[in-house]
Design an enzyme around this catalytic site. Structure first.
Site, PDB file in Angstrom:
ATOM      1  N   SER A 151      56.783  44.064  12.315  1.00 46.58           N
ATOM      2  CA  SER A 151      56.267  43.669  11.017  1.00 46.58           C
ATOM      3  C   SER A 151      56.726  44.717  10.032  1.00 46.58           C
ATOM      4  CB  SER A 151      54.737  43.592  11.078  1.00 46.58           C
ATOM      5  OG  SER A 151      54.234  43.071   9.881  1.00 46.58           O
ATOM      6  N   ARG A 187      61.846  38.555  13.166  1.00 42.56           N
ATOM      7  CA  ARG A 187      60.828  37.622  13.683  1.00 42.56           C
ATOM      8  C   ARG A 187      60.571  36.582  12.620  1.00 42.56           C
ATOM      9  NH1 ARG A 187      58.050  34.505  16.203  1.00 42.56           N
ATOM     10  NH2 ARG A 187      56.111  34.952  17.324  1.00 42.56           N
ATOM     11  N   THR A 193      48.390  40.084   9.045  1.00 44.63           N
ATOM     12  CA  THR A 193      47.750  40.791  10.158  1.00 44.63           C
ATOM     13  C   THR A 193      46.234  40.774  10.039  1.00 44.63           C
ATOM     14  OG1 THR A 193      49.673  42.221  10.210  1.00 44.63           O
ATOM     15  CG2 THR A 193      47.736  42.950  11.426  1.00 44.63           C
ATOM     16  N   CYS A 227      70.859  32.797  13.668  1.00 49.59           N
ATOM     17  CA  CYS A 227      70.263  33.640  14.712  1.00 49.59           C
ATOM     18  C   CYS A 227      70.518  35.105  14.381  1.00 49.59           C
ATOM     19  CB  CYS A 227      70.871  33.315  16.068  1.00 49.59           C
ATOM     20  SG  CYS A 227      70.335  34.468  17.344  1.00 49.59           S
ATOM     21  N   CYS A 250      68.738  37.522  23.056  1.00 52.64           N
ATOM     22  CA  CYS A 250      67.629  36.936  22.314  1.00 52.64           C
ATOM     23  C   CYS A 250      66.533  37.960  22.034  1.00 52.64           C
ATOM     24  CB  CYS A 250      67.054  35.779  23.128  1.00 52.64           C
ATOM     25  SG  CYS A 250      65.680  34.919  22.333  1.00 52.64           S
ATOM     26  N   CYS A 260      62.691  35.682  18.245  1.00 54.02           N
ATOM     27  CA  CYS A 260      62.231  35.499  16.875  1.00 54.02           C
ATOM     28  C   CYS A 260      61.826  34.061  16.601  1.00 54.02           C
ATOM     29  CB  CYS A 260      63.300  35.945  15.868  1.00 54.02           C
ATOM     30  SG  CYS A 260      64.647  34.790  15.654  1.00 54.02           S
ATOM     31  N   CYS A 292      65.726  29.747  15.964  1.00 54.50           N
ATOM     32  CA  CYS A 292      66.574  28.626  16.380  1.00 54.50           C
ATOM     33  C   CYS A 292      65.741  27.373  16.585  1.00 54.50           C
ATOM     34  CB  CYS A 292      67.327  28.974  17.651  1.00 54.50           C
ATOM     35  SG  CYS A 292      66.289  29.538  19.000  1.00 54.50           S
TER      36      CYS A 292
END
Lengths: 255, 632
Positions: free
Chosen positions: B132, B377, B413, B575, B601, B604, B607
């Protein structure tokens, strides 16, 4: 065959997938907040001990003890060993930096107390790549050693191991007790299943200190500086052999 | 804004655009390409609808995911798995999941009762997959631990100064920032480290925390209620055959299962579809956040300084913005969020982030520093309009897997933690106080949780800002959005009788490549900007070799057959980890094939969200795989 007790040494190291970097003080690698896990060669060692028990039965391999020397968090690594199948664990707790000789001395004291017939260690730890502890331990105990083992078996109280050496494979046999250090091709370690992880929390874990064992763990080496490797320079294309000679002589100064 | 089916929407959009004068100037070739694109879009939409109607199969099999998505998987009857019974099963060890677990144990300790709680987390350790900015509000943390500071929670840098800037290619124009963006009382943190600390607290309180454990399947009772989850089979090879190290997964059953998987959870998406937790035509919208952590020259470091930017490098049609947070120890967290409703298939969020860093405001700060971490993310942007039903027989959704992020504040959050606390309170009441959920009795339907949510601060916040993000969906792009948002946040504060809707899901917003020009992105300089593979190596991501590829294609031919000609293969651009490539097909010279480098990968979920064909299904790989984020 008479009953065996197997001692396995495990070390908590920075996880192999982490991209390490040098810390700002240039004294070592940044380890704060970085994922740690059991040294991969030690996982193989634990797995081999368990396979020996599965092969020869619980009457022959009486007990598998996992040992780790290190700070409080080393207990997590011991719990992983217990979850894989070790019966109990011993934690030699110290926050000091440990060199292979110190670890070998600590292990030799524990061997004196627990009297195993076989000690299995990983061939080297992936943080310092020393490849010394197993050999030093065998020396201190005056035991035979089979290092870089890619196959281990015990037949009628005799250890038979296949070692990976530069020239190929070497088969050695020795009496017990003995020290074995594992190489990559020995086995593929199992996953610790959830129920075993839960059971591991209840298995006995004893904590001792180097002072309890009467071992002096003072460092004999001082690290002066740790830096990143020099950045790779781009290659240069040359048009002729003369130009190559000129560059080798005058720029690279290797001729 | 309309909510018609995708096919008619496509046609009406094409008709609307036909009225603009610039269209008449385009060549006949472009118009015919678009017609082909529209026709293939219609086909794609039908395909999408068919996919959405697929149910989760109840037959079990050796694979680690749904058989329906890969016809080649062997369907084999398997032995029943070992089960473990808990009162509460929590899927996901992030802020929401851990807050719920901690709260449950605190309630039990206070009333001297027992409640068994398990948290399972796919990351190698708690915090490994947490990423984050972040500038967080501490309200819910204080509710859990009023003495969090004494207990050593890693919130060390208070937010001290807020700046908002509009960036052009070379300049940074200060803007007045809306009142929500005022960060007094908040802390700039590494969320990964805060979550690590929460994990330690949860374990101290007696929660069973199992990292490196991936939940790959939801276990349903015969009546469709949720019984729990099953973990991955480990030791399965690429062809879905068991290896020597095969270890079957386990089932974890709970009186209640709390799904806390974060944005676009892999189990949650199937759950929402199967139990119809969203009304027809409703959907979530997303953004992609890409960030780096740098150690900068101390002379340039101002601890507590927060900068948010709009404008460069994104054009007026693309929602998004940058952030620069000065943390402690000369560290700076910076990144770019790109709304995933962007239209241009040539847009690469990763390269936009590199361009952001080359703006003088940013590059001056970074020169002479060194980069420590990289990650990305997806985040939730749909707000109140996109929330699914939060409870269903046997379970609830908490945190971003439901979607409580406050987009104008870019903070989620605190809401995630709050939702975890509310769910814990309701769950405790149902299970301990009222004794519901015992073996053989009715599954628990936790309507009290949704009620608590509607009366909570989360709802108040989301209701107030509900029209801000959708106001960016008009043809005026960010200008329309800024104008409305300024008005809404300063004066109106959401007190209007109408609610703007999101017109289309993100994947339907991508337009054919023929309608756009490729973007000429500058080459990375290796000092401030980097190529994607170097960046991926900084995530610490790894996936064990010889396991099934976790990115599943429902139809193996669509990418080359449709996505490549119509959208110029957008997967290779959206991506942020370089997983997808179109490479020359050795078997068919002159043709391309779609390559999935699943090892890169970083989980996140972009895709799964942005594929215009909705063909890529993100499933969970073996537990412990994926990124190892440090200080993110």
């Amino acid at each position: 065959m008479s009953s065996l007790r197997i001692l396995v040494g495990v070390k908590r190291v920075v996880d192999s997938a982490v991209k390490v970097r040098v810390n700002s003080a240039q004294t070592g690698v940044e380890t704060a907040n970085v994922k740690h896990s059991m040294n991969p060669f030690d996982e193989i060692a634990v797995e081999e001990a368990i396979r020996l028990r599965e092969k020869h039965g619980k009457d022959v391999v009486q007990e598998i003890i996992a040992v780790s020397c290190g700070p409080a968090k080393a207990q997590e690594t011991l719990r992983t060993a217990l979850a894989m199948g070790a019966d109990r664990a011993i934690h030699v707790k110290t926050d000091d930096n440990l060199e292979p000789l110190s670890v070998a001395k600590l292990l030799s004291k524990i061997v004196g107390e627990e009297k195993p017939s076989l000690v299995i260690l990983g061939k080297q730890a992936i943080d310092d790549d020393s490849n010394q502890t197993g050999q030093m331990l065998a020396g201190l105990l005056n035991w035979p050693q089979a290092t870089f083992a890619s196959k281990v078996d015990i037949k009628d109280g005799v250890l038979e191991a296949v070692r990976e050496v530069d020239g190929g494979l070497e088969t050695v046999s020795s009496s017990l007790p003995a020290v074995v250090t594992t190489d990559l091709r020995l086995n593929e370690p199992r996953y610790a299943s959830l129920p075993n992880i839960m059971k591991a929390k209840k298995k006995p874990l004893k904590t001792v200190s180097p002072a309890d064992l009467g071992v002096d763990i003072r460092s004999r080496l001082q690290t002066l500086k740790v830096t990143e490797p020099a950045k790779r320079q781009g290659g240069k294309m040359v048009a002729s052999v003369d130009e190559l000679l000129d560059k080798l002589r005058n720029e690279a100064k290797v001729l | 804004m309309y909510r018609s089916t995708p096919t008619t929407t496509t046609l009406s959009r094409v008709q609307a655009m036909a009225r603009t004068p610039s269209l008449l100037q385009r060549s006949a070739a472009t118009i015919s390409a678009r017609t082909i694109a529209t026709a293939s879009r219609a086909k794609l939409n039908t395909h999408r609808r068919q996919q959405h109607q697929q149910q989760l199969p109840l037959v079990r099999h050796f694979s680690v995911s749904h058989a329906a998505n890969n016809a080649e998987e062997t369907l084999v009857e398997r032995e029943p798995r070992e089960t473990m019974e808990y009162d509460i099963v929590i899927v996901g060890g992030g802020p929401a999941g851990l807050s719920a677990a901690i709260r449950l144990k605190q309630l039990a300790a206070k009333e001297d009762t027992e409640i068994n709680v398990v948290v399972i987390e796919k990351g190698g350790e708690i915090g490994a997959h947490t990423l984050s900015g972040a500038c967080i509000e501490v309200g819910p943390l204080e509710e859990l631990f009023p003495d969090w500071k004494e207990q050593g929670a890693p919130l060390n840098q208070p937010a001290l100064e807020d700046h908002m800037k509009y960036l052009t290619e070379n300049h940074a124009i200060p803007l007045p920032h809306p009142p929500q963006m005022n960060n007094t009382g908040n802390y700039i943190v590494s969320l990964s480290n805060v979550v690590k600390w929460l994990g330690e607290k949860a374990e101290e309180l007696g929660v069973d925390v199992f990292p490196a454990t991936a939940a790959s399947e939801i276990i349903y009772n015969g009546d469709g209620s949720v019984r729990g989850i099953a973990t991955n089979d480990a030791g399965v090879d690429k062809e879905f055959k068991p290896k020597a190290s095969f270890t079957p997964g386990m089932e974890l059953h709970g009186k209640l299962t709390l799904f806390a998987e974060g944005c676009h959870g892999s189990l949650t998406k199937g759950l929402i579809r199967k139990l119809k937790l969203r009304d027809e035509g409703k959907f979530q919208t997303y953004g992609l956040g890409i960030k780096e952590l740098w150690e900068v020259d101390p002379a340039k470091h101002t601890p507590g300084k927060i900068i948010h930017t709009m404008g460069y490098p994104l054009d007026y049609q693309t929602y998004g913005g940058g952030f620069i947070y000065h943390m402690e120890d000369n560290k700076v967290s910076l990144g770019l969020v790109v709304g995933l409703d962007y239209k241009n298939p040539y847009l690469s969020p990763y390269k936009e982030f590199q361009r952001f860093k080359s703006h003088p405001l940013v590059s001056d700060l970074l020169k002479g520093g060194r980069v420590l971490s990289y990650g990305a993310r997806a985040l939730v942007e749909g707000g109140l309009q996109s929330l699914p039903k939060l409870f269903f027989p046997g379970g609830v959704l908490i945190g971003d897997t439901a979607g409580f992020m406050n987009v104008p504040k870019i903070k989620g959050t605190h809401n995630a933690m709050q939702s975890g606390i509310l769910a814990a309170d309701s769950a405790y009441k149902a299970i301990v106080t009222e004794g519901l959920g015992e073996e053989g009795s009715e599954p628990i339907v936790l309507s009290g949780y949704e009620e608590a949510f509607r009366n909570s601060n989360i709802y108040k916040e989301l209701h107030e800002v509900r029209n801000i993000r959708p106001s960016f969906h008009t043809g005026l792009g960010i200008w329309g959005g800024i104008m409305w948002s300024g008005l809404d946040s300063m004066l109106i504060k959401g007190r209007v009788p109408f609610t703007f809707q999101h017109p289309h899901p993100d994947h339907a917003m991508m337009e054919p490549a023929a309608m756009h020009k490729p973007i000429d992105y500058p080459k990375p300089d290796g000092e401030i900007t980097f190529d994607i593979l170097t960046s991926v190596s900084r995530t610490g991501t790894d996936h064990a070799e010889n396991q099934p590829v976790h990115l599943r294609l429902a139809d193996k031919t669509i990418e080359v057959r449709e996505n490549l000609p119509v959208y110029d293969g957008p997967e290779q651009r959206f991506c942020p980890a370089g997983v997808y490539e179109y490479v020359d097909d050795e078997a068919k010279p002159g043709h391309k094939r779609f390559q999935i480098n699943s090892q890169n990968c970083i989980h996140c979920k972009t895709c799964d969200i942005k594929d215009p064909a909705q063909n890529i299904n993100w499933t969970v790989p073996e537990g412990g795989n994926g990124p190892q984020y440090v200080d993110t």
